[in-house]
Scaffold this active site. Sequence first.
Site: not given
Length: 184
Positions: A14, A19, A66
């Site tokens: 990632y 994000h 999260n």
Amino acid sequence: MKMIVGLGNPGGRYAQSRHNVGFLVADRFARAHDLGWRRKRFNAELAEGNIDSVRVMIAKPQTFMNLSGDAVGKLFAFYKIDPNDLLVVYDDLDLPLGKMRLRPKGGAGGHHGMESIISRVGTSDFPRLRVGIGRPNPDADIEHVLSNFEGDERVLMDETFALAIEAIQVWVGEGIEKAMNAYN
């Protein structure tokens, strides 16, 4: 002490994704001030130092997005950070690609990382810097946020990241109102 938190997901998969704009800004801000990622505490990578005579800690939670509040909440409590001295940098689907918005407080706006932080620090009354990643297809949000910037997007985002570093610098030295007036 001022605490700057860049949100993202750990790991190489990632690293350059939309994000992870919080991590990307945090890395560039730390590099601009010769602050290395020398410590880990409460499941966050930390870079610390003095900027314009202000003690600053930059944090990158190493939980997935999260659960960012787990690390941020512990750092916030341990270092007794005033909510006004916490700045969270994160991606925003609802802002056009490359746009930034500084705010002195606010809700999570559907961002699960921010929901987690608000829950763990016990307030939403802290500054934030939202970095626009755009929303080209509302039916493909997950694929979009986890994709990398391509071609011209990368050029635009490099310019945005440079402005984000300047905006954070103003926040550190002069406060959120001055930073908002100069960069919103």
